[in-house]
Design a protein around this motif. Structure first.
Motif, PDB file in Angstrom:
ATOM      1  N   GLN A 463       0.800  -1.216   0.000  1.00 17.32           N
ATOM      2  CA  GLN A 463       0.000   0.000   0.000  1.00 17.32           C
ATOM      3  C   GLN A 463       0.838   1.275   0.000  1.00 17.32           C
ATOM      4  O   GLN A 463       0.351   2.339  -0.363  1.00 17.32           O
ATOM      5  N   PRO A 490      -4.779  -0.998   2.579  1.00 15.12           N
ATOM      6  CA  PRO A 490      -4.846   0.462   2.441  1.00 15.12           C
ATOM      7  C   PRO A 490      -5.100   1.184   3.751  1.00 15.12           C
ATOM      8  O   PRO A 490      -4.816   2.380   3.857  1.00 15.12           O
ATOM      9  N   ARG A 493      -1.808   2.605   5.105  1.00 14.72           N
ATOM     10  CA  ARG A 493      -1.040   3.460   4.192  1.00 14.72           C
ATOM     11  C   ARG A 493      -0.543   4.677   4.972  1.00 14.72           C
ATOM     12  O   ARG A 493      -1.322   5.544   5.343  1.00 14.72           O
TER      13      ARG A 493
END
Length: 709
Positions: A463, A490, A493
Motif C-alpha cells: 500500500q 490500504p 497506508r
C-alpha cells in the motif's frame, strides 16, 4: 498410550501464556503421553475430569496448575487420540468448555467447533425480527444447497434469520469456521458452485475418509491442516519449545487457500486488515513458487529495511534454514533493488537525498523563479503527478490528468510550473544527486530495455509503494502467470502513495482475495483500534474504489487496551517503565515487548529511563536479530510490519497526532489536506495493531482527537 493432538485454538492460547504456565503445560503434556488411557483417567495429578452440563459430552479438563486448566476433547469411540483445544484459567475453562460443541462438517469432513449456547440464545430473538423483515440475506439459497455446502441444521436455523451483512457479522465469532466462510462468500455474491470450488474442495483433504460414525480420530485426520497430531515425546518437546517467531509463519486455512493455489493467470492481490496473515501468505507463496523449478528465482520485496529484515528472518524460519532454497530468493526493499539495477546497468549511481533536502531544493527553486506556490505544493506536485505518471516533457505534463490534487492548475499555470521542474532536476544533476524515486524511475527505464531479473515477484506492504516503484517491479518480471503476488492493506497506508495498478500494466481483476480474520490481536484490541479509522473512507489498494474493514474480526479475546493521560511527560514515561517491568515479571520476554512514539526525542527519554531501571532495550532501527534480547523501541513509522505480544504507544497528543508539519493546509490543497489527516490516522492505527495481547496508549496534556472515545 494416548496420542495427543493440538487444535489451532490451543496454539493461539498457548502462545500468549506466561513462562511458568507454559512450563506447566509442557510438564502436563509430557506426563499425559507417559500414561495409558486407564492410568490417565485415574491420575490425580492431571485430574482428567468431565465438564458438568457440557453440551459436548467428550469435554474434559486437565490440571495445569491451581489456577490454569487445559481443555481436552476425549475420544468416545474406543480410540486413544485426545485433542487439546485450549488453556485458560480454572473458572473460565469450565464455562468455555460447557458452551462448545465439536462436530464433523458434512462437506469438508473437518472437525469444527461452535459456541452452541450463544447461537441458541441469539437465534430466537432474531427469528422474531426476521419474520417482519422485507428480505433475508440468504433467502435465494435452498436448504438443500446450503446443506451441500456444509451448513448444518443449527446453523441453518440461524442463517434463516439473517437480514443483512451486519447481522452476519454478529454471528461470525460464534459459528464453525468452515460454515462461516461459506456464508461470507455467499454474502459477497459468489455462486454456490464457486463457493464449493473455492471453499469446500480446498478445505476437504483429497484423501478425506467418509465416516458415518463421526469418529474423533478420523475427524482429526481429516483436519490435518489445522490440527497437529504428535507422535512421540521428542516431537512433543520440539513443538512446545517453538519460539515466538515460529507462530509468525503458521498458516491458517483461509491463508493456505491463497498461498498454495497451484497457479494464477496473472498478478494476484491479497488484502486484509492488520494481523490477517497477509505477510504469512506472502512467505508461503514464496515457498510454493520455489518448488516449481530448481532454477526459479524469486524477488521478495517490501517498503522499509526493517520490514525486509523481518521477512528475511521469518522466511528462514519457514524454510528451516535451507540454504539451497534461501539463495534463490532476493529479499530487499524496492528502493535497494532499484539502486542495484541502476548501479549495475548505468555503472554509476547519483547520491539519493532525503525529503528534507528535497524540500530545501524546492525552496530555492520557488525563490529563484518567484513562484506563487510553496515548496510543499511543488514537492507534492512533482511526486504525485510528474513522477507518478512518469512525465518527461512539457507536452506530457500539459495533457496529464491531476487525479487526487485538490487545487486546479490552468494551462497557463502549468506552463509557469514546468520550468520549476526542469530547474529542480538541473540543480540535482549539478549536485550529482537525485531522489530515491528518481532512481526508481531510472531503474524502470533500464529494466524496460533489458531482460527481467526474476521469475516471480512477491510484494509485501504494497500500500505504500509509489507508482515509480511499481514500474520497477513490473520490469523485474515478465508479464504472465504467477508474475506478481501482492499483499497490502490500504488502512495501513502511512506514506501517502496512491496508485492505479491497472494503469501500470498490473491488472488484478478476477484475482483478488480479502482476508478477514485477525489471528494476531485480541478482539478487544482490534475493536478499539478500528475506532481510530471509523470516521473516514479509505481508497482501495488498486486505486479504483474504496476499501472497508467490514467483516474484520478476531477469534481471540483478552484484556481491553489501557488508555490513559498524564499531567506531565515525565509521569507518562515513568508509567510506561513500570508497565514494561510488569509485563516482564509476568514472563513476557523483553524482545516480545514493543514501545513506540511519534518522535525520536520522546523515544530517547524512554530508552534512558528503561536502561536506568535495568531493563534491556534495543532499537528497531538497528535491526536487532532474534538473538538480541531487549524491549524493542521504535518510532511509529518503523513499527509497520512488526508484531509484539505487548505494545506501549506513548505521546499520543493533539500536537503529535496529527503533526501540523505533515498536514497540508486546506487552503493550499483541500484534497491533500484530507489525505494527510487520513495518513496520520493510519499511522496511529498501525502502531496500535502491532499488539497481540496487551496494548497501552498514553499521552500527557491534551490527547489526540484520533483517540477513540
Amino acid at each position: 498410550m494416548p496420542q495427543l493432538a493440538f487444535a489451532s485454538s490451543f496454539w493461539e492460547s498457548y502462545d500468549v501464556l506466561e513462562k511458568p504456565v507454559r512450563a506447566g503445560v509442557r510438564k502436563a503434556m509430557q506426563k499425559f503421553q507417559q500414561l495409558t488411557v486407564a492410568e490417565l483417567q485415574a491420575d490425580k495429578g492431571l485430574h482428567l475430569e468431565s465438564v458438568q452440563n457440557a453440551r459436548d459430552p467428550r469435554m474434559r479438563t486437565i490440571r495445569i496448575s491451581d489456577f490454569w486448566r487445559g481443555v481436552v476433547l476425549a475420544p468416545d469411540d474406543g480410540s486413544d487420540v485426545f485433542l487439546l483445544v485450549n488453556v485458560i484459567p480454572h473458572d473460565a475453562a469450565y464455562s468455555w468448555a460447557a458452551k462448545r460443541l465439536y462436530t464433523t462438517n458434512s462437506a469438508t469432513r473437518a472437525l469444527e467447533v461452535r459456541n452452541v449456547v450463544a447461537i441458541e440464545e441469539l437465534t430466537p430473538a432474531l427469528e422474531k425480527a426476521a419474520a417482519a423483515a422485507d428480505s433475508l440475506l440468504f433467502a435465494q439459497y435452498s436448504d438443500t444447497v446450503l446443506g451441500e455446502l456444509g451448513i448444518d441444521d443449527q446453523v441453518l436455523r440461524a442463517v434463516r434469520t439473517i437480514v443483512d451483512h451486519a447481522q452476519l457479522r454478529a454471528f461470525e465469532t460464534l459459528l464453525p469456521e468452515d460454515q462461516c466462510e461459506v456464508l461470507q462468500y455467499l454474502a459477497e455474491g459468489f455462486s454456490p458452485e464457486e463457493v464449493y470450488r473455492d471453499v469446500v474442495t480446498v478445505r476437504r483433504p483429497v484423501d478425506a475418509v467418509p465416516d458415518p460414525d463421526e469418529s474423533l480420530a478420523i475427524a482429526i485426520a481429516n483436519t490435518a491442516s489445522r490440527i497437529t497430531l504428535v507422535t512421540g515425546p521428542e516431537e512433543l518437546s520440539d513443538i512446545l519449545e517453538k519460539p515466538f517467531a515460529a507462530w509468525r509463519v503458521f498458516l491458517h486455512p483461509s491463508q493456505r487457500r491463497v498461498a498454495y493455489r497451484v497457479s494464477y493467470g496473472g498478478p494476484v492481490q491479497v488484502t486484509g486488515g492488520p494481523g490477517t496473515g497477509k505477510t504469512v501468505a506472502a512467505l508461503h507463496r514464496v515457498k510454493h513458487l520455489l518448488t516449481r523449478s530448481p532454477d526459479t528465482r524469486v524477488l521478495l520485496t517490501t517498503f522499509t529495511g526493517a520490514l525486509a529484515a523481518s521477512l528475511r528472518e521469518n522466511l528462514s524460519v519457514l524454510l528451516e534454514g535451507d540454504a539451497s532454497l534461501l539463495e534463490r530468493v532476493d529479499v530487499t526493499t524496492v528502493n535497494a533493488y532499484a539502486h542495484g539495477i541502476v548501479s549495475r546497468l548505468d555503472g554509476k549511481l547519483p547520491s539519493p537525498i532525503g525529503d528534507r533536502e528535497e524540500r530545501q531544493v524546492w525552496q530555492r527553486v520557488a525563490k529563484k523563479l518567484r513562484l506563487p506556490w510553496t515548496d510543499q505544493f511543488l514537492a507534492q506536485e512533482y511526486r504525485h503527478v510528474i513522477l507518478a505518471q512518469d512525465l518527461r516533457t512539457w507536452d506530457a505534463y500539459r495533457a496529464a490528468a491531476r487525479r487526487g490534487r485538490g487545487s486546479a492548475l490552468s494551462p497557463a499555470r502549468r506552463e509557469q510550473l514546468w520550468p520549476a521542474v526542469e530547474l529542480f532536476e538541473s540543480m540535482l544533476r549539478d549536485q550529482k544527486a537525485t531522489t530515491h524515486l528518481g532512481i526508481c524511475a531510472r531503474a524502470a527505464e533500464l529494466l524496460a530495455a533489458s531482460s527481467p531479473t526474476h521469475h516471480h515477484v512477491v510484494v509485501d506492504e504494497a500500500q505504500d509503494l509509489h507508482p515509480a516503484q511499481w514500474r520497477v517491479l513490473r520490469g523485474a518480471v515478465a508479464p504472465g502467470s504467477d508474475d506478481l503476488f501482492i499483499t497490502g492493506d490500504p488502512h495501513q497506508r502511512i506514506y501517502d502513495s496512491k496508485v492505479s495498478l491497472g494503469s501500470l500494466g498490473i491488472s488484478v481483476t478476477g484475482r483478488t482475495h480479502r482476508l478477514r480474520v485477525n489471528y494476531r490481536s485480541t478482539e478487544e484490541i482490534l475493536s478499539w483500534s478500528t475506532g481510530i479509522l471509523s470516521p473516514v473512507t479509505v481508497e482501495d489498494l488498486a486505486g479504483d474504489g474504496s476499501d472497508s474493514l467490514t467483516g474484520y474480526r478476531s477469534l481471540l479475546h483478552g484484556r481491553r487496551p489501557h488508555v490513559d493521560g498524564y499531567g506531565t511527560e515525565q509521569a507518562e514515561v515513568a508509567a510506561v517503565v513500570k508497565r514494561v517491568e510488569g509485563w516482564i515479571s509476568q514472563g513476557i520476554r523483553p524482545s516480545e515487548i514493543g514501545v513506540c512514539t511519534r518522535f525520536n526525542v520522546l523515544l530517547d527519554k524512554v530508552y534512558d529511563k528503561l536502561s536506568a531501571a535495568g531493563v534491556p532495550v534495543a532499537r528497531v532501527r538497528d535491526t536487532p536479530g532474534p538473538q538480541v534480547e531487549g524491549v524493542r523501541l521504535s518510532t511509529m513509522h518503523a513499527m509497520k510490519g512488526l508484531e509484539f505480544r505487548c505494545v506501549a504507544v506513548l505521546g499520543v497528543t493533539a500536537g503529535a497526532m496529527p503533526f501540523s508539519r505533515e498536514v497540508t493546509p486546506a487552503s493550499v490543497d483541500a484534497l491533500q489536506h484530507e489525505s494527510d489527516l487520513l495518513r496520520e490516522r493510519c499511522l496511529l492505527f498501525v502502531a496500535c495493531t502491532r499488539a497481540r495481547e496487551a496494548l497501552a496508549v498514553s499521552w500527557s496534556g491534551e490527547p489526540s482527537p484520533f483517540v477513540p472515545r
